[in-house]
Scaffold this active site. Structure first.
Site, PDB file in Angstrom:
ATOM      1  CD  GLU A 176      -6.045   2.760  -0.917  1.00 56.39           C
ATOM      2  OE1 GLU A 176      -5.049   2.168  -0.468  1.00 56.39           O
ATOM      3  OE2 GLU A 176      -6.594   3.725  -0.328  1.00 56.39           O
TER       4      GLU A 176
ATOM      5  CG  HIS B 108      -9.635   7.001   3.045  1.00 56.19           C
ATOM      6  ND1 HIS B 108      -8.707   7.884   2.575  1.00 56.19           N
ATOM      7  CD2 HIS B 108      -9.086   5.764   2.859  1.00 56.19           C
ATOM      8  CE1 HIS B 108      -7.642   7.218   2.142  1.00 56.19           C
ATOM      9  NE2 HIS B 108      -7.841   5.926   2.298  1.00 56.19           N
TER      10      HIS B 108
ATOM     11  CG  ASP C 162      -2.037   0.985   1.152  1.00 55.85           C
ATOM     12  OD1 ASP C 162      -1.853   2.021   0.490  1.00 55.85           O
ATOM     13  OD2 ASP C 162      -3.100   0.748   1.778  1.00 55.85           O
TER      14      ASP C 162
ATOM     15  CG  ASP D 117      -4.193   5.576  -0.045  1.00 55.79           C
ATOM     16  OD1 ASP D 117      -3.407   4.612  -0.080  1.00 55.79           O
ATOM     17  OD2 ASP D 117      -5.042   5.749   0.860  1.00 55.79           O
TER      18      ASP D 117
ATOM     19  CG  HIS E  83      -7.805   7.923   6.665  1.00 56.92           C
ATOM     20  ND1 HIS E  83      -6.770   7.368   7.375  1.00 56.92           N
ATOM     21  CD2 HIS E  83      -8.043   7.069   5.639  1.00 56.92           C
ATOM     22  CE1 HIS E  83      -6.398   6.232   6.791  1.00 56.92           C
ATOM     23  NE2 HIS E  83      -7.152   6.029   5.733  1.00 56.92           N
TER      24      HIS E  83
ATOM     25  CD  GLU F  49      -8.028   1.786   1.881  1.00 61.09           C
ATOM     26  OE1 GLU F  49      -7.104   0.990   2.071  1.00 61.09           O
ATOM     27  OE2 GLU F  49      -8.004   2.957   2.287  1.00 61.09           O
TER      28      GLU F  49
HETATM   29 MN    MN Z   1      -3.728   2.862   0.979  1.00 56.34          MN
HETATM   30 MN    MN Z   2      -6.430   4.398   1.701  1.00 58.22          MN
END
Ligand code: MN
Ligand code: MN
Length: 302
Positions: free
Chosen positions: A288, A155, A85, A96, A163, A188
């Site tokens: 994600e 998010h 990630d 992200d 977030h 995600e």
């Molecule tokens: Mn992530």
């Molecule tokens: Mn994330």
């Protein structure tokens, strides 16, 4: 969103996606996670961005928030499932993204989150309901014979904010909140053959600055001052064991750093992100993307 901000998101997204793909190719059985983490974070910097958070390299039943420690000796083993990630930011504009790599026999588990992410991204447009994204994820994962992880969510993102609302659950819950133009969201899905929820582990490897409050310890004060450079974004304990940190007065002792971090978390100066473990130790996969909401959504991490 003005063009300058949009360009930064697109650049951060391109970098995060390139690094995600390069990391997935680089990861091999026998490789120490520490070596992989340092390579991933260097790749982000070499391309002209900064890591938006320490790369999460979570194995097997660990769903998220594992980043190698300074003295970590964990290596990738035959049979493992590794979630990579990655976050990259340019002036705080964050991309992200995550991928899961299979070193065993888990193709169906990986496909479940890959398909769920594709289905969820397919729902995104101005005015789409959050509940519709969640339902697409939930149905796709269950149709694959797995369960979604109910207490991990997608998010919203904002400048130097990893977030924010809306929270995008991976299980189907009624939520009529509508997506709005130029919202930046990370979707995600997580899938598992286990219980379908995660619990905090005792290990904490990632922190973020939360609130300025008086602290007594000299080491704690030096850490607070050093981490201001992350502008509230998450950082790794490992990042405090660097020459850069020591030049700023952070002690060159893992023991002292850990003691100070504990004090700072207890006082509410730092927020801690415990490693998240699947409750029944089920294998976990994740996928994600970061998406800018438009009628033609822009998947910046494609
Ligand atoms: Mn992530
Ligand atoms: Mn994330």
């Amino acid at each position: 969103m003005n063009d300058e901000v949009l360009e930064k998101y697109i650049k951060a997204g391109k970098i995060a996606a390139e690094v995600r793909e390069a990391s997935a190719k680089l990861a091999k059985v026998g490789m120490p996670l520490l070596e992989l983490a340092e390579t991933v974070e260097s790749m982000v910097r070499e391309r002209g961005a900064e890591p938006a958070f320490p790369v999460n390299l979570s194995l097997n039943e660990f769903a998220a928030h594992y980043t190698p420690q300074h003295n970590d000796e964990t290596k990738i083993s035959e049979g493992d499932v590794l979630k990579i990630d990655v976050g990259a930011h340019i002036d705080g504009y964050i991309a992200d993204t995550a991928i899961t790599v299979d070193f065993g026999n888990h193709a169906a588990l990986l496909k479940a989150t890959k398909d769920a992410l594709a289905a969820a991204v397919g729902v995104v447009k101005i005015g789409a309901a959050i509940g519709d994204i969640s339902r697409a994820i939930d149905e796709t994962i269950r149709a694959s014979g797995f369960v979604p992880v109910e207490n991990l969510t997608g998010h919203g993102l904002d400048q130097y904010v990893e977030h924010k609302e809306p929270s995008i659950p991976n299980i189907s819950l009624r939520n009529d909140t509508k997506l709005t133009e130029d919202q930046v969201i990370a979707i995600e899905p997580f899938a598992t053959g286990g219980a379908g929820h995660v619990k905090d582990s005792p290990e904490v490897m990632i922190f973020s600055f939360s609130a300025d409050k008086p602290v007594r310890g000299v080491d704690a004060k030096k850490i607070v001052s050093f981490v201001q450079r992350y502008n509230g974004l998450p950082f790794a304990e490992r990042w405090l064991m660097t020459e850069q940190a020591q030049n700023a007065g952070v002690p060159n002792s893992l023991f002292k750093v850990r003691l100070a971090l504990r004090e700072l978390v207890q006082r509410g100066v730092l927020y801690s992100y415990p490693v998240l473990r699947e409750a029944k130790a089920g294998m976990v996969s994740q996928a994600e993307h970061t998406v800018i909401v438009r009628d033609e959504p822009i998947i910046i991490t494609k």
